[in-house]
Design an enzyme around this catalytic site. Structure first.
Site, short mmCIF file in Angstrom:
data_model
loop_
_atom_site.label_atom_id
_atom_site.label_comp_id
_atom_site.label_asym_id
_atom_site.label_seq_id
_atom_site.Cartn_x
_atom_site.Cartn_y
_atom_site.Cartn_z
N HIS A 96 0.82 -1.22 0.00
CA HIS A 96 0.00 0.00 0.00
C HIS A 96 0.85 1.26 0.00
CE1 HIS A 96 -3.19 -2.90 0.80
NE2 HIS A 96 -3.86 -2.05 0.06
N GLU A 120 -10.81 -10.87 -4.88
CA GLU A 120 -9.36 -10.75 -4.68
C GLU A 120 -8.78 -11.91 -3.90
OE1 GLU A 120 -8.53 -7.05 -2.64
OE2 GLU A 120 -10.31 -7.21 -1.41
N ASP A 137 -4.27 -8.15 -4.39
CA ASP A 137 -4.40 -9.26 -3.44
C ASP A 137 -4.58 -10.59 -4.15
OD1 ASP A 137 -4.13 -8.33 -0.76
OD2 ASP A 137 -5.90 -7.09 -1.10
N CYS A 193 -9.72 -3.18 -10.40
CA CYS A 193 -9.30 -1.97 -9.70
C CYS A 193 -7.93 -2.13 -9.05
CB CYS A 193 -10.34 -1.53 -8.67
SG CYS A 193 -10.55 -2.72 -7.35
C1 PEP Z 1 -6.39 -5.04 -4.71
O1 PEP Z 1 -6.15 -5.87 -3.83
O2 PEP Z 1 -6.11 -5.20 -5.92
C2 PEP Z 1 -7.05 -3.77 -4.37
C3 PEP Z 1 -7.45 -2.94 -5.29
O3 PEP Z 1 -7.19 -3.47 -3.05
P1 PEP Z 1 -5.97 -3.01 -2.10
O4 PEP Z 1 -4.80 -2.76 -3.00
O5 PEP Z 1 -6.41 -1.79 -1.39
O6 PEP Z 1 -5.79 -4.18 -1.21
MG MG Z 2 -7.11 -5.70 -1.92
#
Ligand code: PEP
Ligand code: MG
Length: 575
Positions: free
Chosen positions: A193, A435, A459, A506
């Site tokens: 993140h 995910e 994920d 996403c």
């Molecule tokens: C992902 O896991 O691709 C996602 C968009 O969520 P995050 O990156 O916030 O875990």
């Molecule tokens: Mg995620």
């Protein structure tokens, strides 16, 4: 002497500027006894370190470039005041004398005391000032430990590049308010993140450099090439000139991309593609609109919960969500419910108590085990839905049971608002993030009970390949093109479409223009990514003919050989 380092590039562009080391000197403090006869020397060592830091801070203040963020000046003044306070300049001397201990240890004791006192303060702003005390103490300890102490020589218009061992997402989100030119860290994976936030800051950044903090000195001139993952330290004249040229070319390229800002994202064969934005804080909605995003596909609400002790209450959340809904003026705003846990802790100081946080009480699991937190957030989202086109997105579903419990919680929140006569969008759509591999394999069942699906590739890759997305030691194995990952993505897209539901991606894969054609070939029509990537992906969409992609994407999908996929993808992108 000039040298270079290689890491994992997480955000493109080139920055040339002065290194600013984010210190962890406190971790290095030792405790030892100083013989009585040497105490005067120890005190002198301490006083000299304080004097050096004072001089450093004054030099920084004098040399602040005219375009430096205004907070920086007052920030340095505060640090000078803290340094001059008796609690830090005199009390440690008394500790050295009474406990016959080394200066670092005395200072650390005094700091711990002060921090404890700050923690008792009710006022949140004042309480947070404890961080300033810690930073000042770190500076003095760095000098005592013999780290280079010279202040960064900030030339006019020189850019500041953050160099850290690691930055937590909670640290990084704070940088949204400052204007740093780039940042680099020793650890971290490309889709941690922290890296995602770096991308959203739209500044060059590199992670997994291993020893940058140890080898780079404060104030040193460095080049960060976020396209190649290369850092050049103390470059010679020719290298500097070469990178200045590359920097100019990159900027020209970015300017050119701006020309397609208002162009509709339509493929050569006339298929319309939605290019949505991912955001972390309400202010990001402006950036999304500035690059022509046609909606918000992922609002990561957990950042509203970070760097604070208390959870934001319903009113605060409602106002934040409403702000985004109103800013987007009727365009879709997909608000993801809380995805705390794993590498997203509320506070960087939070001690992790579980051995495997990514597999632990995270995201929807946490929300279902803390119904009051979930209920509060759902009420806030629903209330905000009266002011725009809001959708709810549930993260990290792994079983239909979890989905049904979540839907019940949404119904409960709706009922409570109805009882109070509060308005909300009664037809609000609810989607789920796919995910976890288990959810991808059962995507059809999820699609039947949801209004839309959104694939979280970050994920999905982590859980499919059993690779911690934050761990630099395995980041070379984190491969979005692994056949198992591609299979799960395509399976989910097809399952959603068969059920007549829209499917988006996403995760970071959606923002990589090298993967746009592949995802289009899989049937994807909705992409959501950081605003900084929208125009490059749009350019790919405008140059793609869907019929022409099918054969090549089928071939990629059929390949179980990871080494053959990369060349096939290159061919697809050249066609
Ligand atoms: C992902 O896991 O691709 C996602 C968009 O969520 P995050 O990156 O916030 O875990
Ligand atoms: Mg995620």
């Amino acid at each position: 002497m000039s040298f270079s380092m290689h890491g994992v590039a997480v955000s493109g562009g080139i920055a040339i500027g002065r290194a600013h080391l984010v210190s962890h000197a406190l971790l290095e403090v030792a405790h030892y006894v100083v013989p009585e006869g040497l105490i005067p020397q120890e005190i002198q060592r301490f006083n000299e370190a304080v004097a050096t830091v004072r001089k450093d801070l004054e030099t920084i203040r004098q040399q602040l470039p005219a375009n430096a963020p205004s907070e920086l000046g007052s920030f340095i003044n505060t640090h000078l005041m803290i340094l001059a306070d008796r609690a830090l300049s005199v009390a440690p001397v008394e500790i050295i004398q009474s406990e016959l201990c080394n200066a670092e240890w005395a200072l650390k004791q005094q700091m711990d005391d002060l921090v404890e006192q700050f923690e008792q303060i009710d006022d949140e702003y004042l309480r947070e000032r404890k961080q300033d005390v810690v930073q000042v103490v770190e500076r003095v300890i760095k000098v005592l430990l013999g780290h280079p102490s010279q202040a960064p020589v900030l030339e006019q218009e020189s850019a500041i590049i953050l160099v850290a061992h690691d930055l937590s997402p909670a640290d990084t989100i704070q940088f949204k308010e400052h204007k740093f030119a780039a940042f680099i860290t020793d650890v971290g994976g490309a889709t941690s993140h922290t890296a995602i936030l770096a991308r959203s800051l739209n500044i060059p950044s590199i992670v997994a450099l291993q020893r940058s903090r140890a080898l780079i000195r404060d104030g040193e001139l460095i080049i960060v090439d976020g396209n190649q993952g290369v850092v050049v330290i103390d470059p010679d004249k020719d290298t500097l000139a070469e990178y200045r040229l590359r920097q100019e070319q990159w900027e020209i390229e970015q300017q050119k991309l701006k020309r397609i800002k208002s162009t509709k994202a339509i493929t050569l064969d006339g298929t319309a593609i939605e290019l949505f934005a991912n955001i972390e804080v309400p202010a990001d909605a402006t950036k999304a609109k500035a690059v022509g995003a046609t909606g918000i596909g992922l609002y990561r609400t957990e950042f509203l919960f970070m760097n604070r002790r208390e959870m934001p209450d319903e009113e605060e959340q409602y106002l934040a969500y409403r702000k985004v809904a109103e800013a987007m003026k009727g365009l879709p705003v997909t608000i993801r419910t809380l995805d705390l846990g794993a590498d997203k802790e509320m506070n960087p100081d939070t001690v992790r108590t579980c051995t495997n946080p990514a597999l632990g009480l995270r995201a929807i699991r946490l929300c279902l085990s803390e119904p009051l937190i979930f209920h509060t957030q759902l009420r806030a989202i629903l209330r905000a839905s009266h002011y725009g086109n809001i959708k709810i997105l549930i993260p990290m579903l792994s079983s239909i049971n979890e989905l049904r419990q979540s839907l019940q919680m949404i119904e409960r929140a709706k009922l409570s608002l109805q009882r109070e006569g509060l308005h909300f969008d009664k037809g609000i759509q609810v989607g789920g993030m796919i995910e976890v591999p288990a959810a991808a394999l059962c995507a059809e069942a999820f699609a039947r009970e949801l209004d839309f699906l959104s694939i979280g590739t970050n994920d999905l890759i982590q859980y499919t390949l059993a690779i911690d997305r934050t761990d630099d030691t395995v980041s070379h194995l984190y491969n979005p093109l692994h056949p198992a990952v591609l299979y799960l993505i395509e399976t989910t897209i097809k399952a959603g479409l068969r059920a007549g539901k829209s499917v988006s991606v996403c995760g970071e894969m959606a923002g990589d223009p090298k993967l746009t054609r592949l995802l289009l070939g899989f049937g994807l029509r909705h992409f959501s990514m950081h605003p900084a990537h929208i125009l490059a992906v749009k350019r790919q969409v405008l140059q793609s003919d869907l019929a022409q992609l099918l054969h090549a994407t089928r071939k990629i999908l059929a390949s179980q050989d990871i080494d053959k996929i990369e060349p096939l993808l290159q061919k697809l992108n050249l066609s």
